[in-house]
Design a protein around this motif. Structure first.
Motif, mmCIF file in Angstrom:
data_model
loop_
_atom_site.group_PDB
_atom_site.id
_atom_site.type_symbol
_atom_site.label_atom_id
_atom_site.label_comp_id
_atom_site.label_asym_id
_atom_site.label_seq_id
_atom_site.Cartn_x
_atom_site.Cartn_y
_atom_site.Cartn_z
ATOM 1 N N ASN A 55 49.293 -38.119 19.613
ATOM 2 C CA ASN A 55 49.310 -37.496 18.304
ATOM 3 C C ASN A 55 50.485 -37.968 17.450
ATOM 4 O O ASN A 55 50.362 -38.137 16.258
ATOM 5 C CB ASN A 55 49.344 -35.970 18.456
ATOM 6 N N ASP A 83 40.702 -41.719 20.260
ATOM 7 C CA ASP A 83 41.540 -41.535 19.081
ATOM 8 C C ASP A 83 42.391 -42.777 18.885
ATOM 9 O O ASP A 83 42.853 -43.385 19.845
ATOM 10 C CB ASP A 83 42.477 -40.349 19.289
ATOM 11 N N VAL A 107 41.630 -39.416 14.283
ATOM 12 C CA VAL A 107 42.473 -38.394 14.889
ATOM 13 C C VAL A 107 41.569 -37.199 15.137
ATOM 14 O O VAL A 107 41.229 -36.467 14.219
ATOM 15 C CB VAL A 107 43.672 -38.013 13.993
ATOM 16 N N LYS A 108 41.162 -37.013 16.384
ATOM 17 C CA LYS A 108 40.253 -35.917 16.740
ATOM 18 C C LYS A 108 41.003 -34.649 17.093
ATOM 19 O O LYS A 108 40.439 -33.579 17.093
ATOM 20 C CB LYS A 108 39.380 -36.332 17.916
ATOM 21 N N GLU A 109 42.295 -34.779 17.443
ATOM 22 C CA GLU A 109 43.090 -33.615 17.809
ATOM 23 C C GLU A 109 44.361 -33.607 16.981
ATOM 24 O O GLU A 109 45.321 -34.286 17.310
ATOM 25 C CB GLU A 109 43.442 -33.648 19.292
ATOM 26 N N ALA A 110 44.357 -32.876 15.915
ATOM 27 C CA ALA A 110 45.553 -32.732 15.075
ATOM 28 C C ALA A 110 46.142 -31.361 15.351
ATOM 29 O O ALA A 110 46.182 -30.496 14.503
ATOM 30 C CB ALA A 110 45.207 -32.909 13.609
ATOM 31 N N ASN A 111 46.587 -31.171 16.573
ATOM 32 C CA ASN A 111 47.027 -29.846 16.998
ATOM 33 C C ASN A 111 48.451 -29.521 16.584
ATOM 34 O O ASN A 111 48.943 -28.459 16.848
ATOM 35 C CB ASN A 111 46.877 -29.707 18.512
ATOM 36 N N TYR A 112 49.143 -30.409 15.933
ATOM 37 C CA TYR A 112 50.510 -30.164 15.517
ATOM 38 C C TYR A 112 50.534 -29.932 14.014
ATOM 39 O O TYR A 112 50.588 -30.860 13.229
ATOM 40 C CB TYR A 112 51.396 -31.348 15.904
ATOM 41 N N THR A 141 39.919 -37.755 10.289
ATOM 42 C CA THR A 141 40.759 -36.835 11.059
ATOM 43 C C THR A 141 40.248 -35.403 10.962
ATOM 44 O O THR A 141 39.614 -35.037 9.973
ATOM 45 C CB THR A 141 42.223 -36.889 10.573
ATOM 46 N N VAL A 142 40.568 -34.636 11.972
ATOM 47 C CA VAL A 142 40.279 -33.201 11.930
ATOM 48 C C VAL A 142 41.426 -32.451 11.258
ATOM 49 O O VAL A 142 41.347 -31.256 11.051
ATOM 50 C CB VAL A 142 40.021 -32.624 13.346
#
Length: 173
Positions: A55, A83, A107-112, A141-142
């Motif tokens: 990420n 990703d 970007v499939k996981e934009a957890n930040y 991106t998500v």
């Protein structure tokens, strides 16, 4: 390494044909300015990795005060299921994209904090200059900013005939 051993401070890499990499390409030496450009016909530099890029990273990662310029090339992330943010600049790194196409970032996981920037992410005091006939297209991106995204003192300056088209994001394509 040869350039560093010769105490060179500026290096230009001229590409005659397309190249592929299965790994992130990391620029982290502030003592050397690097330019990567097409010799004549436009060329592609493509990520062909078999695992996701993290990420807080990208296929082309410019950090720790490094200074990198790309001229007249296409930077392309993975076309598969993995990703792959295309360009990540942070920690006082500087990247210049001059007549560059940036495409296929994912970007499939934009957890930040919902961060995205599948094409380019300028983070933590990283600087990006986008100029000439640059194009950001087909990045997704998500998080926020399908094409470009800046956070935590990241700076992006866009000039010239840059086009940002056909990018997708949860917030701001």
């Amino acid at each position: 390494r040869a350039a560093a051993e010769a105490n060179m401070t500026d290096v230009t890499i001229c590409l005659d044909s397309d190249i592929q990499s299965g790994l992130e390409v990391v620029f982290d030496d502030p003592s050397m300015n690097v330019t990567i450009k097409s010799c004549e016909a436009p060329v592609s530099i493509k990520f062909m990795g078999t695992r996701p890029i993290g990420n807080e990273s990208g296929f082309m990662k410019v950090v720790d005060g490094a200074n990198v310029t790309f001229e007249n090339v296409t930077l392309k992330a993975s076309e598969g299921n993995y990703d792959g943010r295309v360009v990540y600049v942070a920690d006082d790194g500087v990247v210049t994209l001059d007549s560059v196409t940036v495409t296929k970032g994912k970007v499939k996981e934009a957890n930040y904090e919902g961060r995205g920037g599948a094409g380019l992410f300028a983070d933590d005091h990283g600087t990006a200059y986008i100029k000439g006939d640059s194009l950001f297209t087909d990045n997704e991106t998500v998080g926020g900013g399908g094409a470009v995204y800046a956070a935590d003192g990241g700076y992006i300056e866009i000039s010239g005939n840059t086009s940002i088209t056909n990018n997708r994001a949860a917030n701001g394509g």
